[in-house]
Design a protein around this motif. Structure first.
Motif, PDB file in Angstrom:
ATOM      1  N   LEU A   1       0.651  -1.335   0.229  1.00  0.00           N
ATOM      2  CA  LEU A   1       0.105  -0.161   0.073  1.00  0.00           C
ATOM      3  C   LEU A   1       1.058   1.146   0.108  1.00  0.00           C
ATOM      4  N   GLY A   2       2.209   1.172   0.191  1.00  0.00           N
ATOM      5  CA  GLY A   2       3.077   2.337   0.140  1.00  0.00           C
ATOM      6  C   GLY A   2       2.740   3.000   1.556  1.00  0.00           C
ATOM      7  N   ILE A   3       2.697   2.651   2.543  1.00  0.00           N
ATOM      8  CA  ILE A   3       2.169   3.245   3.908  1.00  0.00           C
ATOM      9  C   ILE A   3       3.616   4.146   4.230  1.00  0.00           C
ATOM     10  N   VAL A   4       3.440   5.543   4.575  1.00  0.00           N
ATOM     11  CA  VAL A   4       4.567   6.218   5.092  1.00  0.00           C
ATOM     12  C   VAL A   4       4.776   5.744   6.501  1.00  0.00           C
ATOM     13  N   THR A   5       5.603   4.858   6.731  1.00  0.00           N
ATOM     14  CA  THR A   5       5.753   4.048   8.034  1.00  0.00           C
ATOM     15  C   THR A   5       6.139   5.435   9.152  1.00  0.00           C
ATOM     16  N   SER A   6       6.973   6.292   8.433  1.00  0.00           N
ATOM     17  CA  SER A   6       7.533   7.154   9.512  1.00  0.00           C
ATOM     18  C   SER A   6       6.259   8.142  10.187  1.00  0.00           C
TER      19      SER A   6
END
Lengths: 268, 576
Positions: free
Chosen positions: A161-166
């Motif tokens: 999903l390309g979640i912005v993990t930061s």
């Protein structure tokens, strides 16, 4: 020849109608709030159209036989039609068709124009060639942003999903390949696609919505029966379209909470 | 300026000018007819392969081998595109319209014979281009005949989306240009070249149907042409009309900000009128034949004309009903839904009037009449599933299922094909100077009508049960796997029905050379094509200009010497 035509047309009419009336193949049992209304509207439309279907086909077959040319047949009637009948017919059809239509618009409106209930369960549905992903925002109630540049479909899950993990919201976001929903709760679903158009179709929940890249479409519905329901992609999306299958598990609130807590624990 | 009359003072002599690059609308009409005949067999063969693959995926077919899922999607795309454009648009309008519109209005030719020739040969090029898509690397595209981007706009979205997809959209663009030329010609011819006495309200309903179809074509194909050019640019020049920022196969593509829904609006702005482009000529020919073979005037001529005009008008306002599930504003669904229901009204009027025409007639059952009656039956069956799909709430369940496949095949597919069959059996004697075989015609009709229902009626059941369309296999979804027996039944029905079409081909070609000679008016019909020789001379009426004294459907006229009054009969032939 007239009799043969009558026979065939009547036979077709009876056989076709039989399988509708016997409900040999029919809508799957509904498991969502909207099903009651949709199924009722379907049945109503079916009865009305069925009457016209049978009446028109039977008359067609009957006229073909009754007015066939033969030695003792009456001469054809010289008539260019009947203006009054035309008007009656037009008005009746208009009332029938438009009336049916207006009746059907209520459920459509409520699912789309009314805001979801305040306590609705948020779920994000993402389609990609050829899988469905479901994201739950976790206790904070917020979805973390996603970025196209981070998407890696081959990795699956969060990376797909390309979640912005930061992002702080990402900490408690849960991504799964099976959709879990609590029964009798309103579900606030947002639908997205990362590549081409897909369509999220759950026949038992009477739910279908295309997922379109570039759009985030919000809908809400309420599952009412505990069970497992199949998802089938309903928009041609490429080679694996027929395999783009998924499951919705509608469970009790208790089971849902347990399941969600277990996923959160796994993630930490 | 050379008018059609002067052009046709002398028939061309050489083979090439006479049969290949002919300016004669009758030759061009036949060229369109044979092109459509070729296309329909290609399209039908593809559907046969699809049906076999769906239920026997491992089958190894002679010559074809085993069909793979991607091949299945190519077959589906090409089947739809070839059938819609090169059969349903080409045969009724380009074929029969070209041949009979000028004759039925008493004109020596089309208004622009050179343009007419160009439009046929442009259509031919389009056909060659689409067939070429099968033979390039990657094969034919897999995005369906509706070609929704991003799938259709991105080369990496799947096999066939490379050169094959470029050829597909190029072919459609060329076809659009050809159709625009044809539409202009039809409209001008109808307005300007009618014989003395052929007022608009004396035109046969066939002429009305071709005229209205031409207007629809003029307005619709221009939009599809533009949409297609934009798609070609997205595919090859890096523009982003239809493609937003997306990731395909793990690659971020260079597109940004495009709207996939834009294509759907443009495509269906063409696509819905296209349904009427396919079916209106069938309505026209059905009206003509029902009246002729019931030996009775058409019931409600004016109502028929107004119904076709309003179908044409409403046809441009309902495209959004294809998009209820697309993510388009749900508010607009109300407007599109109401307008769609409205279009059901003139359709119902037409059915009523067809039944009214047969009522108290004296019906003759030659093959053209059988097909016209079949058309009415199919039109009713296919039409009545419309009010289900026109309601957005029901469309939630039915959209993109086999219910839709059954619906549009009955109404715009097979009903239109029945119109083409009716027209073929009806006009064959005039075109080829010989009669077709009645026995073969009847056998062909009964198998085809029964087979058609056996194929398409069960698709409604499948759709209600949730069977999604465009699946190459049904084994992956448990509830769909349960429906495979019904799919198998449909495949058997399709094999039988498709095989039965050989009867038609044999009848067609055998009769062309060996059929009994036809008289000038074998059906005792009233319109102008039956007043001239069989087949018609080069200038249609052998140097005579017909003068029209009567309406088109004067049958069973009280006091007339025979049971029909031809349009050119002297006024005294009837009290009307």
């Amino acid at each position: 020849m007239g009799l043969a035509l009558l026979g065939l047309i009547w036979l077709i009419t009876f056989v076709s109608t039989y399988f509708f009336v016997a409900k040999t193949w029919w809508l799957p049992p509904g498991a969502a709030e909207a099903a009651g209304f949709i199924d009722h509207q379907f049945a109503l439309t079916f009865v009305l159209m069925g009457i016209i279907f049978v009446a028109a086909q039977l008359s067609l077959g009957y006229f073909a036989w009754r007015y066939r040319e033969h030695a003792s047949a009456a001469p054809a009637q010289y008539s260019h039609g009947n203006g009054r009948l035309e008007i009656v017919w037009t008005v009746l059809t208009a009332i029938l068709f438009i009336g049916l239509n207006l009746m059907g618009s209520r459920v459509w409106a409520s699912q789309r124009f009314d805001p979801p209930a305040a306590d609705a369960v948020k779920v994000e549905v993402t389609g990609m060639q050829f899988a469905w992903y479901f994201r739950y925002p976790g206790p904070d109630g917020h979805f973390a942003p996603t970025s196209v540049k981070l998407m890696d479909p081959s990795a699956g899950g969060e990376a797909a999903l390309g979640i912005v993990t930061s992002d702080p919201d990402a900490k408690d976001d849960i991504v799964t390949g099976t959709m879990y929903l609590p029964v009798d709760r309103e579900i606030d679903v947002s639908l997205r696609s990362v590549d081409v158009i897909h369509s999220f179709f759950v026949p038992s929940l009477r739910f279908k919505q295309d997922t379109v890249p570039g759009l985030n479409i919000h809908m809400h519905f309420r599952p009412t029966v505990i069970g497992e329901y199949e998802i089938a992609c309903a928009e041609l999306c490429g080679l694996g379209h027929y395999k783009m299958h998924g499951m919705v598990h509608v469970v009790s609130q208790e089971d849902f909470d347990k399941w969600l807590a277990a996923r959160e624990a796994e993630k930490q | 300026m050379a008018t059609p009359a002067t052009i046709h003072a002398h028939a061309p002599q050489g083979f090439i000018r006479k049969y290949i690059f002919s300016l004669d609308h009758k030759v061009i009409g036949m060229q369109y007819f044979f092109l459509a005949l070729t296309a329909v067999f290609v399209g039908m063969f593809l559907s046969l392969l699809m049906r076999i693959h769906m239920v026997w995926p491992a089958a190894v077919l002679p010559l074809v081998g085993e069909i793979k899922p991607e091949t299945y999607l190519s077959l589906l795309t090409m089947h739809g595109t070839i059938m819609v454009f090169f059969v349903l648009t080409t045969a009724p309008q380009g074929g029969f319209g070209n041949y009979f519109l000028p004759i039925q209005i008493g004109a020596p030719d089309m208004a622009f014979p050179v343009l007419n020739m160009l439009s046929f040969w442009t259509t031919f090029v389009a056909f060659v281009v689409i067939i070429a898509a099968f033979f390039v690397t990657g094969g034919a595209p897999l995005h369906g005949w509706t070609g929704y981007p991003p799938l259709s706009a991105v080369q990496s979205a799947g096999p066939g989306e490379g050169l094959g997809a470029d050829l597909w959209i190029t072919s459609i663009a060329i076809f659009c240009i050809a159709s625009l030329m044809g539409a202009l010609n039809f409209i001008t011819t109808t307005l300007d070249l009618r014989a003395k006495g052929m007022s608009l309200m004396r035109m046969p309903l066939t002429v009305w149907s071709w005229f209205i179809t031409a207007i629809l074509g003029l307005l619709a194909f221009g939009v599809l042409l533009s949409a297609g050019i934009l798609l070609l640019m997205d595919r090859n020049l890096g523009t982003s009309f239809y493609v937003p920022l997306i990731v395909v196969n793990g690659q971020v593509l260079g597109h940004k900000g495009g709207s996939p829904l834009l294509w759907q609006h443009l495509f269906w702005f063409f696509g819905h009128p296209e349904v009427y482009i396919a079916i209106l000529p069938g309505m026209g020919v059905t009206s003509q034949i029902l009246s002729t073979f019931s030996r009775k005037p058409i019931f409600g001529y004016k109502a028929m004309v107004y119904a076709m005009l309003s179908i044409g008008l409403f046809g441009f306002m309902v495209w959004g009903h294809h998009m209820f599930m697309s993510g388009m504003s749900p508010y607009s669904a109300f407007a599109f839904s109401i307008l769609t229901m409205c279009i059901g009204v003139p359709s119902a009027i037409k059915t009523f009037n067809w039944l009214g025409t047969m009522h108290k007639g004296r019906i003759r059952f030659q093959t053209p009449m059988l097909y016209a009656i079949g058309f009415v039956s199919l039109f009713v069956s296919g039409g009545l599933s419309g009010p289900f799909l026109a309601q957005p709430v029901l469309d939630i369940q039915l959209h993109d299922t086999y219910f839709v496949v059954g619906h549009f095949h009955l109404i715009m597919g097979v009903a239109a094909i029945f119109g083409i069959f009716a027209a073929t059996y009806y006009w064959f004697p005039k075109m080829f100077g010989r009669m077709m075989n009645e026995t073969l015609g009847r056998i062909h009709f009964f198998i085809t009508l029964a087979g058609t229902y056996a194929i398409f009626m069960p698709m409604h059941y499948l759709g209600m049960a949730g069977q999604t369309r465009r699946y190459s296999q049904f084994t992956e979804v448990a509830y769909q796997a349960k429906l495979i027996p019904l799919q198998t039944f449909i495949t058997y029905a399709a094999i039988i029905t498709i095989s039965a079409q050989l009867i038609f081909v044999i009848n067609l070609f055998w009769s062309m050379f060996k059929g009994p000679k036809a008289s000038d008016n074998p059906w005792q019909s009233t319109t102008l094509e039956w007043t001239t020789a069989t087949p018609p001379p080069h200038d249609n009426f052998g140097g005579v200009t017909p003068v029209v004294n009567h309406g088109p459907y004067e049958y069973a006229v009280p006091g007339a010497p025979r049971d029909y009054v031809m349009q050119t009969d002297p006024v005294s032939a009837s009290a009307h």
